[in-house]
Design a protein around this motif. Structure first.
Motif, mmCIF file in Angstrom:
data_model
loop_
_atom_site.group_PDB
_atom_site.id
_atom_site.type_symbol
_atom_site.label_atom_id
_atom_site.label_comp_id
_atom_site.label_asym_id
_atom_site.label_seq_id
_atom_site.Cartn_x
_atom_site.Cartn_y
_atom_site.Cartn_z
ATOM 1 N N ALA A 1 0.823 -1.213 0.000
ATOM 2 C CA ALA A 1 0.000 0.000 0.000
ATOM 3 C C ALA A 1 0.856 1.261 0.000
ATOM 4 C CB ALA A 1 -0.926 -0.003 1.212
ATOM 5 N N THR A 2 2.092 1.161 0.526
ATOM 6 C CA THR A 2 2.973 2.327 0.601
ATOM 7 C C THR A 2 3.734 2.548 -0.692
ATOM 8 O OG1 THR A 2 3.254 1.962 2.971
ATOM 9 C CG2 THR A 2 4.874 3.386 1.881
ATOM 10 N N TYR A 3 4.233 1.475 -1.284
ATOM 11 C CA TYR A 3 5.169 1.624 -2.398
ATOM 12 C C TYR A 3 4.562 1.277 -3.764
ATOM 13 C CZ TYR A 3 8.494 1.835 1.435
ATOM 14 O OH TYR A 3 9.154 2.195 2.589
ATOM 15 N N SER A 4 3.352 0.670 -3.799
ATOM 16 C CA SER A 4 2.756 0.305 -5.085
ATOM 17 C C SER A 4 1.793 1.360 -5.607
ATOM 18 C CB SER A 4 2.006 -1.035 -4.965
ATOM 19 O OG SER A 4 2.887 -2.083 -4.616
ATOM 20 N N ALA A 5 1.290 2.216 -4.753
ATOM 21 C CA ALA A 5 0.331 3.237 -5.185
ATOM 22 C C ALA A 5 0.615 4.523 -4.423
ATOM 23 C CB ALA A 5 -1.096 2.763 -4.928
ATOM 24 N N LEU A 6 0.421 5.641 -5.122
ATOM 25 C CA LEU A 6 0.677 6.925 -4.487
ATOM 26 C C LEU A 6 -0.429 7.287 -3.506
ATOM 27 C CD1 LEU A 6 2.443 9.456 -4.314
ATOM 28 C CD2 LEU A 6 1.116 10.416 -6.218
ATOM 29 N N ASP A 7 -1.682 7.130 -3.953
ATOM 30 C CA ASP A 7 -2.838 7.417 -3.089
ATOM 31 C C ASP A 7 -3.869 6.314 -3.332
ATOM 32 O OD1 ASP A 7 -5.019 8.363 -1.708
ATOM 33 O OD2 ASP A 7 -4.739 10.448 -2.313
ATOM 34 N N VAL A 8 -3.899 5.347 -2.450
ATOM 35 C CA VAL A 8 -4.741 4.171 -2.662
ATOM 36 C C VAL A 8 -6.216 4.548 -2.759
ATOM 37 C CG1 VAL A 8 -5.480 1.998 -1.663
ATOM 38 C CG2 VAL A 8 -3.079 2.652 -1.548
ATOM 39 N N LYS A 9 -6.701 5.359 -1.841
ATOM 40 C CA LYS A 9 -8.111 5.705 -1.827
ATOM 41 C C LYS A 9 -8.518 6.472 -3.077
ATOM 42 C CE LYS A 9 -8.816 5.687 3.182
ATOM 43 N NZ LYS A 9 -9.334 6.443 4.362
ATOM 44 N N GLN A 10 -7.673 7.396 -3.512
ATOM 45 C CA GLN A 10 -7.978 8.155 -4.715
ATOM 46 C C GLN A 10 -8.002 7.248 -5.938
ATOM 47 O OE1 GLN A 10 -8.971 11.192 -4.933
ATOM 48 N NE2 GLN A 10 -8.958 11.408 -7.164
ATOM 49 N N MET A 11 -7.084 6.314 -5.989
ATOM 50 C CA MET A 11 -7.033 5.400 -7.131
ATOM 51 C C MET A 11 -8.255 4.467 -7.146
ATOM 52 S SD MET A 11 -2.959 4.499 -7.151
ATOM 53 C CE MET A 11 -3.072 3.485 -8.606
ATOM 54 N N ILE A 12 -8.672 4.004 -5.972
ATOM 55 C CA ILE A 12 -9.872 3.162 -5.890
ATOM 56 C C ILE A 12 -11.099 3.940 -6.349
ATOM 57 C CG2 ILE A 12 -11.461 2.083 -4.267
ATOM 58 C CD1 ILE A 12 -9.211 0.277 -4.906
ATOM 59 N N SER A 13 -11.187 5.203 -5.936
ATOM 60 C CA SER A 13 -12.324 6.035 -6.330
ATOM 61 C C SER A 13 -12.362 6.231 -7.848
ATOM 62 C CB SER A 13 -12.247 7.388 -5.620
ATOM 63 O OG SER A 13 -13.305 8.216 -6.029
ATOM 64 N N GLN A 14 -11.205 6.538 -8.442
ATOM 65 C CA GLN A 14 -11.152 6.734 -9.886
ATOM 66 C C GLN A 14 -11.471 5.441 -10.637
ATOM 67 O OE1 GLN A 14 -10.782 9.581 -11.526
ATOM 68 N NE2 GLN A 14 -10.626 10.743 -9.619
ATOM 69 N N LEU A 15 -10.929 4.334 -10.136
ATOM 70 C CA LEU A 15 -11.179 3.051 -10.794
ATOM 71 C C LEU A 15 -12.656 2.675 -10.716
ATOM 72 C CD1 LEU A 15 -10.160 0.494 -12.186
ATOM 73 C CD2 LEU A 15 -9.628 -0.452 -9.930
ATOM 74 N N CYS A 16 -13.268 2.947 -9.580
ATOM 75 C CA CYS A 16 -14.685 2.634 -9.428
ATOM 76 C C CYS A 16 -15.531 3.475 -10.381
ATOM 77 C CB CYS A 16 -15.113 2.858 -7.988
ATOM 78 S SG CYS A 16 -16.773 2.292 -7.617
ATOM 79 N N GLN A 17 -15.196 4.730 -10.563
ATOM 80 C CA GLN A 17 -15.961 5.585 -11.473
ATOM 81 C C GLN A 17 -15.858 5.101 -12.913
ATOM 82 O OE1 GLN A 17 -15.706 9.940 -10.810
ATOM 83 N NE2 GLN A 17 -14.551 9.472 -8.961
ATOM 84 N N THR A 18 -14.654 4.756 -13.334
ATOM 85 C CA THR A 18 -14.493 4.280 -14.715
ATOM 86 C C THR A 18 -15.183 2.928 -14.915
ATOM 87 O OG1 THR A 18 -12.351 3.296 -14.115
ATOM 88 C CG2 THR A 18 -12.332 5.520 -15.026
ATOM 89 N N THR A 19 -15.111 2.075 -13.909
ATOM 90 C CA THR A 19 -15.780 0.778 -14.019
ATOM 91 C C THR A 19 -17.295 0.948 -14.067
ATOM 92 O OG1 THR A 19 -13.970 -0.225 -12.758
ATOM 93 C CG2 THR A 19 -15.972 -1.514 -13.009
#
Length: 304
Positions: free
Chosen positions: A103-121
Motif C-alpha cells: 500500500a505504501t510503495y505500489s500506489a501513491l494514493d490508494v483511496k484516490q485510485m480506488i475512487s477513480q477506478l470505481c468511477q471508470t468501471t
C-alpha cells in the motif's frame, strides 16, 4: 567546585541524551495498526500492534495504516446507459488494508485510485446495460464492480470487501415516461388477465356441456342395454313357452284345440262383461264354440 559541577551536569546531559535515544528506539503500536519502517530511506520492516524497537535516527516511521475496514465514497457522476438514457449514480466502496508495504510503495494514493477506478468501471458497466436492467440488476452491478476492483487492487496491498451502488437518479422526464410505461403495462396485464379468465370460463363451460352430453349418452346407452336385455329375456321366455307348447302338442294332439278354445272363451267372456248397453255379442261360429266348450269339459274330466 566548578569542575565537580561541570562533571555532574555533563552526566545529567548524557543521561538525558541516552534516555531520549532509547525513547526514540521504542515504539508502541496500537492494536489494528501497522507502521512502515524505513532505514536510511529504504523499506526495512512493518511494525504490528504492541511493543517494538527500532534504531534511533537510522530507522524512521514512513506511514501509519489503520487495518480496520474503511469506506471510500464514490462521488455522483453522470453516465449513459446502452439505450442512451443519461442517469446519475454514486456508491460506496468498503476496503481493508492487507499489506502495508504494498500500500505504501505500489500506489501513491490508494483511496484516490480506488475512487477513480470505481468511477471508470461504473461507466463501463452502465454503458453495457439498458435502463431497466440498470435499475433491476443492482446486485449484479455490485458484484461486477467488486470483481473489477479486486483484480486491480491486489497489487496495491488492499482488498475490496464490498461495493454498494447507493443511488441511481433518473431525469424527471425519463421518470415520467417510466411511470406511463408502467401504467400501460399494468393495464395490459389487467386486460390479459381478464381475457384469460373469460377464456377459462368458456373452456370450463364447454367441458361441462361435453361431460353432460357424455353422461346423457352413457345413460341412453345403459337404458338401451337394459331394454335390449329385457327383450332378449322376454324372447327367451316366449321361446321356452312355444317349445313347451310344441312339446305338449306332440304328447297330446288335443292340446292345440284346448288352448284355442280357452282363448275363445276368454275373449267371449270379456265381451260379455262389457258395460256397453247398446252392444250385443252374437258368436258367429256357435257350433265351434260349443265344440270348444265340450272339449274343455272333456279334458277337465280327464284331469280328474
Amino acid at each position: 567546585m566548578d569542575i565537580q559541577l561541570t562533571d555532574n551536569a555533563l552526566v545529567i546531559i548524557l543521561f538525558i541524551a541516552v534516555l531520549f535515544i532509547l525513547m526514540r528506539g521504542v515504539k508502541v503500536v496500537p492494536q489494528a495498526e501497522n507502521w512502515v519502517i524505513e532505514r536510511l530511506g529504504k523499506y526495512n520492516s512493518t511494525l504490528e500492534g504492541g511493543l517494538n524497537f527500532i534504531i534511533p535516527f537510522i530507522d524512521d516511521v514512513r506511514v501509519k495504516y489503520n487495518m480496520q475496514e474503511q469506506t471510500i465514497d464514490i462521488p455522483s457522476q453522470r453516465v449513459i446507459t446502452k439505450d442512451n438514457v443519461s442517469i446519475f449514480i454514486d456508491g460506496i466502496v468498503f476496503i481493508r488494508i492487507t499489506d502495508a508495504q504494498s500500500a505504501t510503495y505500489s500506489a501513491l494514493d490508494v483511496k484516490q485510485m480506488i475512487s477513480q477506478l470505481c468511477q471508470t468501471t461504473l461507466r463501463s458497466e452502465i454503458g453495457s446495460l439498458e435502463l431497466d436492467e440498470t435499475l433491476s440488476s443492482r446486485d449484479d452491478l455490485n458484484a461486477s464492480l467488486m470483481q473489477a476492483l479486486n483484480n486491480a487492487s491486489n497489487e496495491w496491498g488492499l482488498k475490496v470487501t464490498r461495493v454498494e451502488v447507493s443511488d441511481i437518479s433518473v431525469p424527471e422526464e425519463v421518470q415520467k415516461a417510466m411511470e406511463l410505461q408502467l401504467q400501460a403495462t399494468r393495464e395490459r396485464r389487467a386486460i390479459e388477465t381478464k381475457a384469460q379468465a373469460e377464456k377459462n370460463a368458456v373452456i370450463a363451460e364447454a367441458e361441462a356441456l361435453k361431460q353432460k352430453a357424455f353422461l346423457e349418452a352413457e345413460a341412453l346407452e345403459r337404458t338401451a342395454d337394459a331394454e335390449r336385455y329385457q327383450q332378449e329375456q322376454l324372447g327367451i321366455g316366449q321361446q321356452l313357452a312355444i317349445e313347451a307348447v310344441n312339446q305338449a302338442m306332440q304328447e297330446n294332439p288335443q292340446a292345440a284345440e284346448y288352448l284355442l278354445a280357452k282363448d275363445r272363451v276368454k275373449a267371449f267372456s270379456g265381451l260379455a262383461e262389457s258395460d256397453s248397453s247398446n252392444k250385443i255379442v252374437i258368436p258367429v261360429e256357435t257350433s265351434e264354440l260349443l265344440g270348444s266348450m265340450s272339449l274343455i269339459q272333456h279334458l277337465l274330466k280327464q284331469d280328474k
